[in-house]
Design an enzyme around this catalytic site. Structure first.
Site, short mmCIF file in Angstrom:
data_model
loop_
_atom_site.label_atom_id
_atom_site.label_comp_id
_atom_site.label_asym_id
_atom_site.label_seq_id
_atom_site.Cartn_x
_atom_site.Cartn_y
_atom_site.Cartn_z
N ASP A 270 50.44 38.16 17.49
CA ASP A 270 50.86 39.55 17.35
C ASP A 270 50.14 40.36 18.43
O ASP A 270 49.11 39.90 18.95
CB ASP A 270 50.48 40.03 15.95
CG ASP A 270 50.78 41.48 15.73
OD1 ASP A 270 51.88 41.92 16.12
OD2 ASP A 270 49.92 42.19 15.18
N ASP B 138 49.53 44.34 18.59
CA ASP B 138 48.65 45.42 18.11
C ASP B 138 47.77 44.95 16.96
O ASP B 138 48.25 44.46 15.95
CB ASP B 138 49.51 46.62 17.67
CG ASP B 138 50.37 47.14 18.81
OD1 ASP B 138 49.81 47.64 19.79
OD2 ASP B 138 51.60 47.01 18.73
MG LIG Z 1 49.62 44.00 14.33
#
Ligand SMILES: [Mg+2]
Length: 181
Positions: free
Chosen positions: A7, A9
């Site tokens: 992922d 962020d």
């Molecule tokens: Mg995230």
């Protein structure tokens, strides 16, 4: 393990209130680039798998997202790291999307791209949507405490997430994954 999906962020870059809207707002988490470099050196493919509804909501353009990711690539390259594949889903949250996490579409694309079976892949995230996408794709879910991970753990993991390994950060997750290969 042949493929690590990440992922963005809260895992690779700092979670930011109100989205990353400009390259200047993107900040790589300390040690995250070095962790990606370790995966590169170990011959493990890396794929970014990121929901970016900031585009679908009309807050930034697709070309601005490109510029933000050019900065991400440059920051990683400065640490000798690279992402072998960068997948984003720009759909708005209310869209019927097979790609937007928790749907497994992007994870399946990454598996197909590298011709890797699900059991040879890991998904590292900081939110329940990352874990659910991993489970739906048959990929091993890993949670980090950076970003929204600590908050999720404090609330308690939902019951449909049965087994997930938890690490302080991408750095310790990669260390552990590489050592028990
Ligand atoms: Mg995230």
């Amino acid at each position: 393990m042949k493929l690590v999906m990440l992922d963005r962020d809260g895992v690779l870059t700092e979670e930011r209130d109100g989205y990353v809207k400009h390259p200047g707002e993107l900040q790589v988490i300390d040690g995250a680039a070095a962790a990606v470099a370790q995966l590169n050196v170990a011959g493990i493919k890396t794929a970014l798998v990121s929901n970016q509804s900031v585009v679908g909501r009309g807050i930034i353009s697709a070309s601005m997202l490109e510029r933000i990711h050019e900065k991400l690539r440059a920051e990683l390259a400065a640490a000798g790291a690279r992402l072998d594949l960068l997948l984003t889903c720009t759909d708005a949250p209310n869209s019927l999307s097979e790609r937007r996490k928790p749907a497994p579409g992007m994870l399946r694309e990454a598996l197909a791209h590298f011709r890797v079976s699900a059991h040879e892949a890991v998904m590292i995230g900081d939110q329940v949507t990352d874990l659910r996408a991993a489970v739906a794709a048959g990929v091993r879910p890993v949670l980090v405490r950076t970003g929204k991970g600590a908050e999720l753990l404090a609330k308690g993991l939902p019951q449909d997430i049965l087994t997930v390994r938890v690490y302080a950060s991408l750095t310790s997750a990669v260390e552990a994954l590489l050592s028990d290969r």
